[in-house]
Design an enzyme around this catalytic site. Structure first.
Site, PDB file in Angstrom:
ATOM      1  N   ARG A 222      21.704  16.438  30.101  1.00 36.71           N
ATOM      2  CA  ARG A 222      21.285  15.658  31.269  1.00 36.71           C
ATOM      3  C   ARG A 222      22.450  14.874  31.875  1.00 36.71           C
ATOM      4  NH1 ARG A 222      16.077  15.416  32.321  1.00 36.71           N
ATOM      5  NH2 ARG A 222      16.444  13.608  33.647  1.00 36.71           N
TER       6      ARG A 222
ATOM      7  N   MET B 133      21.470  13.124  37.083  1.00 41.58           N
ATOM      8  CA  MET B 133      20.234  13.376  36.325  1.00 41.58           C
ATOM      9  C   MET B 133      20.119  12.380  35.182  1.00 41.58           C
ATOM     10  SD  MET B 133      18.776  17.049  35.085  1.00 41.58           S
ATOM     11  CE  MET B 133      20.082  17.454  33.956  1.00 41.58           C
ATOM     12  N   CYS B 134      21.144  12.210  34.368  1.00 37.76           N
ATOM     13  CA  CYS B 134      21.258  11.170  33.347  1.00 37.76           C
ATOM     14  C   CYS B 134      20.177  11.262  32.262  1.00 37.76           C
ATOM     15  CB  CYS B 134      21.246   9.778  33.947  1.00 37.76           C
ATOM     16  SG  CYS B 134      22.622   9.473  35.079  1.00 37.76           S
ATOM     17  N   GLY B 135      20.497  10.744  31.101  1.00 39.85           N
ATOM     18  CA  GLY B 135      19.567  10.713  29.981  1.00 39.85           C
ATOM     19  C   GLY B 135      19.581   9.357  29.310  1.00 39.85           C
TER      20      GLY B 135
ATOM     21  N   THR C 104      23.513   8.990  28.677  1.00 35.02           N
ATOM     22  CA  THR C 104      24.428  10.057  29.058  1.00 35.02           C
ATOM     23  C   THR C 104      24.387  10.166  30.576  1.00 35.02           C
ATOM     24  OG1 THR C 104      22.771  11.837  28.945  1.00 35.02           O
ATOM     25  CG2 THR C 104      23.944  11.268  26.916  1.00 35.02           C
TER      26      THR C 104
END
Length: 298
Positions: free
Chosen positions: A32, A1-3, A149
């Protein structure tokens, strides 16, 4: 998902608060991606002394002073070494590429996290808030910073898989999404002499942009060519020493929001990462359009 988070400061009065603001943004993206994180900071005088070239290395099995002295002997100049958690930052009054060449020759098994004038890149495995605290990010200053992230889906949870990917001088790329045809593009780049440090698909995007910039093109043309070349779903933030750019794929299903005031430009995967920024209540806020390159220059 990552941010993804990024902050480009226009008002010099805010430079001392860059790290504090960026740390708050990064922490809001922990949900995330909690397995690893990284940041790039432009202009912090404690990490990267003004006027010096800098190289950030992971996995150097020597004390900072000894490593710096060895590189200095190779270059015939004074090199300083600072250890920030697990990242060794080498600085010297030479071009960053020259410093990088000497460091790679002495520490061939180390991971180059980033290099360039005024640029520090830190990466690590663990919760982003914990990493930001261990780096002392809130005390950093400067004019620009980006962060990421990660929730790993396509490669191992290691520092080499953490973003940013800073594979060109003063250039960083962070990515939320997935490139579908990265293996084919990786093979094409390797045929042109490009080397890779990881199996992460994001590195392919970063190497592609750096390869185009090395040919003399600008960030905006490079990102437009990336959109024509890469398949998948993605939001990208690309920073350079004097610029800050955002682009999304044609579907634009990965979340992104941009906010702009006279004092700063900021971008994040979610608005909550921007909510604490000074003056955000009067900011112009919008969702970036598909395949439109948004760019700002210092």
């Amino acid at each position: 998902m990552c941010g993804i988070v990024g902050l480009h400061l226009r008002n010099p009065e805010l430079y001392p608060r860059l790290g504090e603001l960026l740390a708050g943004m990064l922490g809001e993206m922990q949900d995330r991606g909690a397995d690893s994180a990284g940041i790039a900071v432009y202009g912090d005088p404690d990490w990267t002394p003004p006027g010096n070239g800098n190289v950030c290395l992971l996995g150097v099995d020597r004390d900072p002073a000894g490593a710096a002295a060895a590189v200095g002997d190779t270059l015939g100049t004074t090199v300083t070494g600072k250890l920030v958690e697990n990242t060794l930052i080498l600085s010297a009054p030479v071009a960053s590429e020259e410093l990088l060449g000497a460091a790679r020759g002495l520490f061939p098994d180390s991971l180059v996290a980033g290099f360039g004038a005024d640029l520090a890149v830190l990466k690590g495995v663990g919760a982003p808030r914990d990493l930001a605290k261990s780096w002392g990010l809130a005390r950093a200053s400067g004019w620009q910073g980006v962060g990421h992230t990660r929730m790993a889906t396509e490669s191992a949870v290691t520092p080499s898989g953490a973003h940013p990917y800073a594979v060109g001088p003063e250039q960083c790329l962070v990515h939320n999404g997935s490139f579908a045809n990265h293996a084919t593009i990786r093979r094409d780049l390797r045929r042109e002499g490009v080397e890779f440090d990881s199996e992460n698909d994001t590195e392919v995007g970063a190497r592609f942009v750096a390869h185009r910039l090395a040919r003399g093109g600008g960030v905006e043309p490079a990102l437009k060519e990336l959109c024509d070349t890469f398949d998948g779903f993605y939001t990208l933030l690309v920073s350079h020493r004097d610029s800050f750019a955002v682009v999304r794929d044609a579907i634009a299903c990965k979340p992104a929001v941009i906010a702009e005031t006279d004092d700063w430009v900021a971008m994040a995967s979610e608005f909550r990462a921007l909510a604490h920024l000074p003056g955000v209540s009067s900011a112009r806020i919008w969702e970036p359009e598909p395949e439109v390159v948004y760019a700002w220059t210092r």
